[in-house]
Structures are given as structure tokens and as C-alpha cells.
Design a protein around this motif. Structure first.
Motif, PDB file in Angstrom:
ATOM      1  N   GLY A   1     -41.178 -83.169  36.982  1.00  0.00           N
ATOM      2  CA  GLY A   1     -40.458 -82.468  36.598  1.00  0.00           C
ATOM      3  C   GLY A   1     -39.702 -81.598  37.443  1.00  0.00           C
ATOM      4  O   GLY A   1     -40.294 -80.947  38.479  1.00  0.00           O
ATOM      5  N   LYS A   2     -38.342 -81.252  37.350  1.00  0.00           N
ATOM      6  CA  LYS A   2     -37.401 -80.680  38.514  1.00  0.00           C
ATOM      7  C   LYS A   2     -36.888 -79.363  37.688  1.00  0.00           C
ATOM      8  O   LYS A   2     -36.240 -78.629  38.448  1.00  0.00           O
ATOM      9  CB  LYS A   2     -36.197 -81.484  38.858  1.00  0.00           C
TER      10      LYS A   2
ATOM     11  N   ALA B   1     -48.444-100.871  55.513  1.00  0.00           N
ATOM     12  CA  ALA B   1     -47.247-100.032  55.724  1.00  0.00           C
ATOM     13  C   ALA B   1     -46.760 -99.173  54.661  1.00  0.00           C
ATOM     14  O   ALA B   1     -47.004 -99.547  53.465  1.00  0.00           O
ATOM     15  CB  ALA B   1     -46.228-100.801  56.555  1.00  0.00           C
ATOM     16  N   GLY B   2     -46.266 -98.156  54.690  1.00  0.00           N
ATOM     17  CA  GLY B   2     -45.464 -97.471  53.580  1.00  0.00           C
ATOM     18  C   GLY B   2     -44.234 -96.627  54.169  1.00  0.00           C
ATOM     19  O   GLY B   2     -44.281 -96.225  55.043  1.00  0.00           O
ATOM     20  N   ILE B   3     -43.750 -96.210  53.247  1.00  0.00           N
ATOM     21  CA  ILE B   3     -42.323 -95.208  53.433  1.00  0.00           C
ATOM     22  C   ILE B   3     -42.612 -94.102  52.459  1.00  0.00           C
ATOM     23  O   ILE B   3     -42.811 -94.432  51.137  1.00  0.00           O
ATOM     24  CB  ILE B   3     -41.244 -96.195  53.101  1.00  0.00           C
ATOM     25  N   MET B   4     -42.157 -93.132  52.744  1.00  0.00           N
ATOM     26  CA  MET B   4     -42.225 -91.871  51.893  1.00  0.00           C
ATOM     27  C   MET B   4     -41.011 -91.008  52.023  1.00  0.00           C
ATOM     28  O   MET B   4     -40.468 -90.949  53.256  1.00  0.00           O
ATOM     29  CB  MET B   4     -43.407 -90.943  52.040  1.00  0.00           C
ATOM     30  N   GLY B   5     -40.602 -90.265  51.189  1.00  0.00           N
ATOM     31  CA  GLY B   5     -39.322 -89.607  51.279  1.00  0.00           C
ATOM     32  C   GLY B   5     -38.585 -88.755  49.951  1.00  0.00           C
ATOM     33  O   GLY B   5     -38.004 -88.225  49.956  1.00  0.00           O
ATOM     34  N   GLY B   6     -39.331 -89.394  48.742  1.00  0.00           N
ATOM     35  CA  GLY B   6     -38.982 -88.846  47.683  1.00  0.00           C
ATOM     36  C   GLY B   6     -39.673 -87.559  47.194  1.00  0.00           C
ATOM     37  O   GLY B   6     -40.863 -87.354  47.585  1.00  0.00           O
ATOM     38  N   ASP B   7     -39.130 -87.049  46.261  1.00  0.00           N
ATOM     39  CA  ASP B   7     -40.004 -85.842  45.598  1.00  0.00           C
ATOM     40  C   ASP B   7     -40.994 -86.429  44.746  1.00  0.00           C
ATOM     41  O   ASP B   7     -40.593 -87.145  43.926  1.00  0.00           O
ATOM     42  CB  ASP B   7     -38.885 -85.145  44.870  1.00  0.00           C
TER      43      ASP B   7
ATOM     44  N   LYS C   1     -33.081 -79.380  41.233  1.00  0.00           N
ATOM     45  CA  LYS C   1     -32.997 -80.237  42.535  1.00  0.00           C
ATOM     46  C   LYS C   1     -34.073 -80.821  43.076  1.00  0.00           C
ATOM     47  O   LYS C   1     -35.190 -80.417  42.820  1.00  0.00           O
ATOM     48  CB  LYS C   1     -32.346 -79.045  43.596  1.00  0.00           C
ATOM     49  N   GLU C   2     -33.873 -82.075  43.912  1.00  0.00           N
ATOM     50  CA  GLU C   2     -35.031 -82.641  44.403  1.00  0.00           C
ATOM     51  C   GLU C   2     -35.314 -82.051  45.617  1.00  0.00           C
ATOM     52  O   GLU C   2     -34.430 -81.714  46.614  1.00  0.00           O
ATOM     53  CB  GLU C   2     -34.333 -84.215  44.654  1.00  0.00           C
ATOM     54  N   GLN C   3     -36.463 -81.802  45.881  1.00  0.00           N
ATOM     55  CA  GLN C   3     -37.101 -81.138  47.194  1.00  0.00           C
ATOM     56  C   GLN C   3     -37.478 -82.143  48.199  1.00  0.00           C
ATOM     57  O   GLN C   3     -38.324 -83.072  47.913  1.00  0.00           O
ATOM     58  CB  GLN C   3     -38.202 -80.278  46.830  1.00  0.00           C
ATOM     59  N   GLN C   4     -36.961 -81.981  49.393  1.00  0.00           N
ATOM     60  CA  GLN C   4     -37.359 -82.764  50.305  1.00  0.00           C
ATOM     61  C   GLN C   4     -38.691 -82.814  50.829  1.00  0.00           C
ATOM     62  O   GLN C   4     -39.069 -81.780  50.980  1.00  0.00           O
ATOM     63  CB  GLN C   4     -36.501 -82.535  51.672  1.00  0.00           C
ATOM     64  N   MET C   5     -39.325 -83.780  51.067  1.00  0.00           N
ATOM     65  CA  MET C   5     -40.827 -83.882  51.715  1.00  0.00           C
ATOM     66  C   MET C   5     -40.916 -83.610  53.212  1.00  0.00           C
ATOM     67  O   MET C   5     -39.923 -83.902  53.985  1.00  0.00           O
ATOM     68  CB  MET C   5     -41.191 -85.219  51.453  1.00  0.00           C
ATOM     69  N   THR C   6     -41.494 -82.558  53.448  1.00  0.00           N
ATOM     70  CA  THR C   6     -41.849 -82.316  54.768  1.00  0.00           C
ATOM     71  C   THR C   6     -42.904 -83.010  55.612  1.00  0.00           C
ATOM     72  O   THR C   6     -43.429 -84.020  55.092  1.00  0.00           O
ATOM     73  CB  THR C   6     -42.334 -80.723  54.901  1.00  0.00           C
ATOM     74  N   TRP C   7     -42.709 -83.115  56.956  1.00  0.00           N
ATOM     75  CA  TRP C   7     -43.485 -83.961  57.756  1.00  0.00           C
ATOM     76  C   TRP C   7     -44.987 -83.495  57.633  1.00  0.00           C
ATOM     77  O   TRP C   7     -45.911 -84.720  57.530  1.00  0.00           O
ATOM     78  CB  TRP C   7     -43.215 -83.480  59.184  1.00  0.00           C
ATOM     79  N   PHE C   8     -45.599 -82.387  57.088  1.00  0.00           N
ATOM     80  CA  PHE C   8     -46.880 -82.051  57.107  1.00  0.00           C
ATOM     81  C   PHE C   8     -47.376 -82.645  55.516  1.00  0.00           C
ATOM     82  O   PHE C   8     -48.343 -82.956  55.365  1.00  0.00           O
ATOM     83  CB  PHE C   8     -47.088 -80.637  57.142  1.00  0.00           C
TER      84      PHE C   8
END
Length: 811
Positions: free
Chosen positions: A612-613, A602-608, A619-626
Motif C-alpha cells: 500500500g502507498k 542471481a537476483g535484481i531488486m529496485g521496486g518498492d 509515491k513509490e519509495q526507492q530501495m536503499t543499498w542497506f
């Protein structure tokens, strides 16, 4: 367990030095963790007599003493102890003596202008516990001055700190260790055999009521009158101190002494206090399990809230002790005690373990009951304690009551068949000087007889071995006897040569695939996580432990997603940012066919995922579903498998419109989707958090194919490709995967690849539909395709889409 060599020498003949004995025990499986040589603690300390004590002329709290140590001159010693006085015998550290426990070497000195030629010692300065604040004063009279104090204080001893394995309950006693030393060294045993004790029966003095004979198969209660409570004799106190036990009084010390000597826990009740607790009527000692909401104040002063798991000793049904764990404060022996009830009992090991754990209390008694007390020596230990109480406390035995439901004594030992050929097969060759050989029959007979076993020939190179009762719990099978032969023969006497030819090791295919899978996930920026398999109870289909260590960890996890969500939340709370991670672990559940388990990923994802920003203004860019789906697609591509996505909304933790089940070769692989908005708000998580969980066995089965593990090379076409675009309106309910599958099937032969490059929903698009555009690449390996060759195939694709899905072609 702390073993006094002086005490041990009274039980078995020992010719080895302490270091040699420690090595012998360690090699036989009894690890000696420490050798405490007490002989060095008071080397140079002698008996002295204070002849005169005068106050120090320059200090109120110091005294100037004249001390006679049997030398030609008396010593002038400055002492700061408040209890120093004339005409007492004291330990004196002479000039040049080193006291290791306080790291002090005695030198001539001047204290406030008065010379001092030694030091009068306290027990603490000699490394012994002391109840008196000040110097030690010997109670004996007419001690020889200048003699060594070590025999008087028990400091002529060596203590071995021995750790016994969990299966050797018999080794938690001096008698058990003596038997082991005799077997290992051939020394003669001298175990004390308590004689018979006359008991005048008084039927009204005591009765027994055992409610659960399985939890308490045997109980001996003895009433003793005319007891005189006093300090124990010095020899008894020294033996208890050497074992790390604090002396209390003669009766309590006797019960502790027998516990250490025979491994049989005992407990002494004050009879008058028992009668007070019991109330009116004849005294009846009972054994039962506790009722809900009952309480008991134990000897450590703590009030224990009891549960039905706690086994109790009762007086007329009133709780007075936690059976096999600790006595109650209300009925303890005290200085004014004149009559006793001595308890000697056998308790079930499982019942005591549960009782002890439920109240969070462990004792020397519970530790022995948990491992198993020798049921054949209960009466021996009881008689030993009674004889000591008669000798040291002046007790008179009034009555003894016995409740015994133990099986017939003939069943207290067992007979095991032992084969010499099997011994040599398991243990291998032994070293015989310059040559090698095998264990002979006389070696087996010698070693097992030394352990107390009886061997009866039962054919050629075979024996029936009768196990002694004190080894009944750990000698159960032939392999146990073989282990004992190896242990006593000496592990270092067996050959340790490796085989002539060794085969190189290799990983099984599933381990290789899992390593490859881990590498692929790490390459996508996911960190591997490891979490407990034990979780909080309360979920459906959970397997709950019957005997957990903690309530918070009392059930087995049914999936990995819950732990990953908690880990994501914890990292955010700790300021570590969003977590991109995966875990490979086992899950458990209750199925229709019983308890089930399986390996999952199993895994979890959501971070940029970018480091480098600066290019995005910090700003941190949200991860999209794709993007999250692309991570999975990349892993699948590296593993060489094709996965289909189908809409799914069964998991309430995931967004119902952004969740898909994953399928490979017609088998359900797992699930992938976005975290449900309500759960996200409850846990204060970012909007874009994605989770996946796969069945690891299904994944490995899909990858474990010859065409994937050993791919064949396909030659690249050297001829140019011909591209065609196709755009159409398609119902929203039709997935892109279904469309791609239909296109690939229709264009089979010339179609090299198909790729979606545009999706549009909005103005000029019919309701319930979306605009999709695909790029189709046609290629042949042996020629350049012409339009006349491509167009029929392309038209076939168009017709297939219209016929199967009812699409509205735009091009």
C-alpha cells in the motif's frame, strides 16, 4: 506419412481391418494419428450420363439436365456448373445420399420452380482436389450407368496417417511400411522388382564432376530422349492424391511416385534448358558447395541467396538446383519438354540438413535425405523410375553416367552379437496364459528373421545377427536388436507388475536446500524468473553454437545478470513497475581447460516492497543499498550461514563504490552491488537498482554442514545481560565487518552480541574517517555478571581496536 491401404495391399498381404492395422502399427511404435475412410465420402454416388441439357427458364446461370443413372426413369437435375453439357459421364448423388465433406444430404427439391432429383457432383464436393471449376467429367467411355463411382475416383480406399520415429528413415516409404506390416502380421511381401533396362551409351551426351564425394557419395545421371509430356494415368494420379501430392505431369509424377514407393528422392531436368544454362560445350553435371553471393531461383519461384553451406547441382558450373532440397525453375520439366536428365543420387544427411536450414526451405526430398536414404537401393529406385518413364512417357534411354564412391557393398550391413540371457534380463518376464515365462530362442529368431535379419548361431543362446542394408542406420548395437524383439513380440505381452516392496521416495539434500532457498527468497518478496539459456553473441568467453536456430539465440549465457537487467527494463516498459526477482539457472563459459558450466543464483531488486502507498501519499519509495543488503542477510540467516562483504569493482555493470564481493568460509560466493549509473541511464532505469549473483555450488557446500543441517539446541541464559556502548573514529577504508570480527574475537567468552547502531560523517569528524558506535552485550549462562567481570573484557576490546585499526576512542 499418408499410407493408402489399396496401394499397401499390392505390396503386402493384409488380412486385418483398417482399425486393427492402425492399432498394430501404433503398438509397434508407428503412431497412426488419423484414419481417413474415403469410402464414406461418396457412398450413394453413381455414374450418370447427361442425355440433355436445357437452360433454366427462370435463371440464367442454371441448367436443367436429364440424367440417366441406369434406372427405369431418367432424373431431372438442376445444375449450376458452367461446364455441364449433353453426352458426358458424371458423378451423380442420388436422393438420400449424404456428402460428409460439405455436410449435405440430398433431398428432392425445387430450384427456381423446377424440380431437382439429385445433384451432379464436383470433385471438391466429394472431398478431392480439383483443377476445374465445375462438375467432374469422366474421361472414360461407355461406363456402366448406375455403377459406384468410388473405384473410378479412388474413393474405395482408406488412408492411414502414420508418424515414424526419427530413427526409422526406412519407414518414409511404402516399401518400408510394407516390410514393417509383413514383420508384424506375417503377411507375404510382393515388392515390385524392376527389371534390367538396356542403355545405349553415348559418351558425349553427359559427364559428371563431383567436387565433394563425402557430400555426394553416389550420383546417377540418365539422359532420356523422345519424351512425351502429358497428364499421368488415373491410377497414378489417385495414388499421389491419396499421399497428399498434387499431380503435375507424367514425368514429375513418376519421380514423386518413386519417392513415395522407395523413399529415394529423384529429380528430372529438362535437357535443352540445362544445355542453355550451361552454355557452349558438352553438358557436365557437377556437385559442389555454393560460393558466396551466388543465387538460385527454385521451383517455388523464390530467389535464394546462397552460402557456402548450400550443396548445389551445377550444369557446367552454373547452379541449377539445391542438391537434395529443390530443383531450379530455369531447368524444370514443362509441357514442351522432349528430353530429360534424370538425377538419382545419395547426399550426406548433415550437408542437406545444413543446406535446407540455411535457406529456410524443407521439402519431401530434404526430409528423407536428412534422416538417411538407403544407399543399397539407389539403383533399384532409378530403374523403377526409368521403366515407368519408358512405359508412360515413351522415353528412350540414350546414355547413363555413374559416379560412385560408396564403400564396398559388403560393408552396407553389420553383424551384431545378441545374447538371449541379455534379452530376458532387459525385457523381463512375459505373459504365457495364466503363467509367466521368458522369451525363447525361437521367438527371437522368428521376430528378427521377419525384419530381414540373418541369424547365425555363435555359441549357446547367442547369435551373430546380420542387419539388412535398409536398417543399417538404426540397428547398431545389441540393445537395438533387443528393442526390435520387444516391439514385434508385443509390448502388451510383457508383465507389468511392480516390485513387492517399494521404498518411499525422498529428495536429495541439494534439492531440499534449493527448495528452502527458493522459499526464503520468495518470503523476501522476490519473484522467481525463468529465461532462455541462449542469448545474443558478442561477449567475452561465450560459447557460440555452430548450428543455431536463430542468430539472436546463437550463444550460451555467461551469467544471469544481463537477462535480469533486460527483464527489469521490459517490465518497466510494459507498465508493470519495478521488478524484484531472482533466477536459478545454469551458466556457461570458455575456460582455460575447455568448456565449463555451473549453476548460479542471481537476483535484481529496485521496486518498492510495500503493497500500500497510502501512507506515503501514493509515491513509490526507492530501495536503499542497506535495504537490499538486508534482504540478502535475511536469506543468509534463514540458510544458517555467515557471509563477509569485501569491496569489489571488477564488474563494469555495477557501481564501483557500491559493490561488494561475498565470501563464505573463505570461498568466493558471488557479488552484490548497485547498477552502474551510466548503464542505468542508457536503459532508462530507476536510480536504485541492485543486483546479486552467487555460485550455487559454493552456497550449497557452505550450507551442507552437519551443524547447520542438524543444529544443536543451546540453552537460553536466565540471567540478565550487561550492555556497553563503544564509539570511536575509524578510517573509512576499514569495513564494519572487520571491526565486528575483531570485537567478537577480543570479547570471546562473555560477549553475546555486537551491533552497529550509529554512523556519522561530517562536521567534527577527521578527514578520511567516520564516527561509529557499537552496542556490545555481555552475558553469562550461569550467573549475573558484575562490573568487575565485564570491564576487563570490555577494555580488552577497546585495546584490540586501537592496536589493530588505530581507532580514536570517543568513549
Amino acid at each position: 506419412m499418408r499410407i493408402s491401404l489399396n496401394w499397401l495391399r499390392e505390396l503386402v498381404e493384409i488380412k486385418l481391418s483398417p482399425e486393427e492395422l492402425a492399432h498394430t502399427l501404433t503398438m509397434a511404435g508407428f503412431e497412426v494419428e488419423d484414419i481417413e475412410d474415403r469410402r464414406t465420402w461418396a457412398n450413394g454416388v453413381v455414374v450418370g450420363k447427361v442425355l440433355e441439357r436445357q437452360p433454366h427458364p427462370n435463371a440464367d446461370k442454371l441448367s436443367v439436365c436429364q440424367v440417366d443413372i441406369g434406372a427405369s426413369e431418367t432424373l431431372n437435375i438442376v445444375c449450376g456448373a458452367p461446364n455441364v453439357r449433353a453426352d458426358i459421364y458424371v458423378p451423380v448423388a442420388t436422393t438420400g445420399t449424404y456428402l460428409p465433406n460439405i455436410d449435405l444430404k440430398i433431398k428432392p427439391a425445387k430450384l427456381r420452380g423446377v424440380p431437382s432429383q439429385g445433384m451432379i457432383c464436383s470433385l471438391k464436393e466429394l472431398g478431392l482436389p480439383a483443377d476445374v471449376d465445375g462438375i467432374h467429367i469422366f474421361t472414360q467411355e461407355n461406363l456402366p450407368l448406375g455403377s459406384d463411382v468410388r473405384p473410378l475416383l479412388g474413393l474405395d480406399d482408406v488412408i492411414l496417417d502414420v508418424t515414424a520415429t526419427a530413427n526409422r528413415a526406412d519407414a518414409l516409404s511404402m516399401v518400408g511400411i510394407a516390410r514393417e506390416v509383413a514383420a508384424l502380421t506375417g503377411g507375404k511381401l510382393s515388392i515390385p522388382a524392376p527389371g534390367e533396362i538396356s542403355i545405349s551409351q553415348n559418351p558425349g551426351a553427359l559427364s559428371l564432376k563431383i567436387a565433394d564425394t563425402q557430400a555426394c557419395p553416389a550420383y546417377i545421371g540418365t539422359v532420356i530422349d523422345q519424351v512425351k509430356i502429358s497428364p499421368s494415368p488415373e491410377w497414378l494420379q489417385q495414388r499421389l492424391r491419396s499421399a497428399g501430392v498434387r499431380p503435375i505431369n507424367n514425368v514429375v509424377d513418376i519421380t514423386n511416385y518413386v519417392l513415395l514407393e522407395w523413399g529415394q528422392p529423384l529429380h528430372a531436368f529438362d535437357q535443352e534448358r540445362l544445355t542453355t544454362v550451361a552454355g557452349n560445350g558438352n553438358l557436365s553435371i557437377g556437385v559442389r558447395f555454393a560460393n558466396a553471393k551466388e543465387t538460385l531461383k527454385t521451383l517455388d519461384g523464390q530467389t535464394r541467396n546462397l552460402s557456402p553451406q548450400n550443396l548445389l547441382i551445377t550444369a557446367n558450373n552454373q547452379p541449377v538446383a539445391l542438391a537434395g532440397v529443390m530443383g531450379g525453375e530455369e531447368t524444370e520439366v514443362h509441357d514442351a519438354t522432349q528430353s530429360l536428365v534424370l538425377e538419382a543420387a545419395l547426399f550426406d544427411s548433415v550437408a542437406i540438413r545444413r543446406s535446407s536450414r540455411s535457406v529456410g526451405l524443407r521439402s519431401e526430398a530434404s526430409g528423407r535425405y536428412e534422416r538417411g536414404v538407403n544407399r543399397a537401393e539407389l539403383e533399384v529406385a532409378c530403374r523403377r523410375a526409368l521403366s515407368l518413364i519408358i512405359e508412360l512417357a515413351g522415353g528412350v534411354i540414350v546414355h547413363q553416367e555413374i559416379a560412385d564412391t560408396r564403400p564396398d557393398p559388403t560393408t552396407w550391413s553389420r553383424s551384431i552379437s545378441l545374447r538371449l540371457d541379455r534379452i530376458n534380463e532387459v525385457l523381463g518376464p512375459v505373459i504365457l496364459g495364466e503363467e509367466t515365462g521368458e522369451i525363447e530362442a525361437q521367438d527371437v529368431e522368428r521376430t528378427l528373421t521377419a525384419l530381414g535379419c540373418q541369424l547365425t548361431p555363435a555359441g549357446e543362446r547367442t547369435w551373430n545377427v546380420t542387419v539388412p542394408p535398409y536398417r543399417y542406420r538404426d540397428l547398431e548395437r545389441e540393445i537395438d536388436l533387443i528393442e526390435e524383439v520387444a516391439r514385434l513380440y508385443g509390448y502388451d505381452n510383457f508383465c507389468d507388475t511392480l516390485p513387492d516392496k517399494a521404498e518411499a521416495g525422498y529428495l536429495p539434500i541439494d534439492q531440499e536446500l534449493i527448495r528452502k532457498l527458493r522459499a526464503a527468497l520468495r518470503a523476501e518478496g522476490l519473484t522467481e524468473l525463468m529465461q532462455y539459456s541462449l542469448v545474443k553473441p558478442g561477449e567475452d568467453r561465450q560459447i557460440v553454437l555452430s548450428n543455431p536456430l536463430f542468430v539472436e539465440y546463437s550463444a550460451l549465457r555467461t551469467d544471469l545478470l544481463t537477462g535480469l537487467i533486460d527483464a527489469f527494463q521490459y517490465n518497466l516498459e510494459q507498465g508493470n513497475g519495478s521488478l524484484n526477482g531472482f533466477e536459478i539457472g545454469r551458466i556457461f563459459w570458455q575456460g582455460e581447460e575447455g568448456l565449463r558450466e555451473a549453476d548460479a543464483l542471481a537476483g535484481i531488486m529496485g521496486g518498492d516492497r510495500t503493497l500500500g502507498k497510502w501512507s506515503k501519499g501514493g509515491k513509490e519509495q526507492q530501495m536503499t543499498w542497506f535495504e537490499a543488503k538486508g534482504i540478502l542477510e535475511s536469506v543468509f540467516q534463514q540458510m544458517g550461514i555467515q557471509v563477509e562483504y569485501q569491496p569489489d569493482c571488477r564488474d563494469e555493470r555495477l557501481h564501483p563504490g557500491r559493490t561488494a564481493s561475498l565470501w563464505v568460509r573463505g570461498n568466493r560466493l558471488g557479488i552484490f552491488g548497485q547498477l552502474h549509473p551510466q548503464l542505468r541511464r542508457d536503459k532508462d532505469l530507476p536510480e536504485s537498482v541492485y543486483l546479486f549473483q552467487w555460485d550455487l555450488d559454493v552456497l550449497l557446500d557452505a550450507v551442507d554442514q552437519d551443524e547447520i543441517l542438524t543444529p544443536t539446541f543451546s540453552a537460553y541464559s536466565t540471567y540478565p545481560a550487561s550492555d556497553r556502548d563503544i564509539a570511536f573514529f575509524a578510517p573509512v577504508k576499514v569495513s564494519v565487518a572487520e571491526l565486528e570480527k575483531a570485537i567478537t574475537k577480543a570479547g570471546k567468552g562473555l560477549l553475546a552480541s555486537v551491533e552497529l547502531f550509529d554512523e556519522y560523517r561530517g562536521e567534527n569528524v577527521p578527514t578520511g574517517q567516520r564516527s561509529l558506535a557499537f552496542r556490545l552485550v555481555y552475558r553469562a549462562s550461569d550467573r549475573t555478571l558484575t562490573d568487575n567481570e565485564v570491564e576487563p573484557v570490555h577494555n580488552k576490546v577497546r585495546e584490540a581496536l586501537v592496536e589493530k585499526f588505530g581507532v580514536n576512542l570517543r568513549s
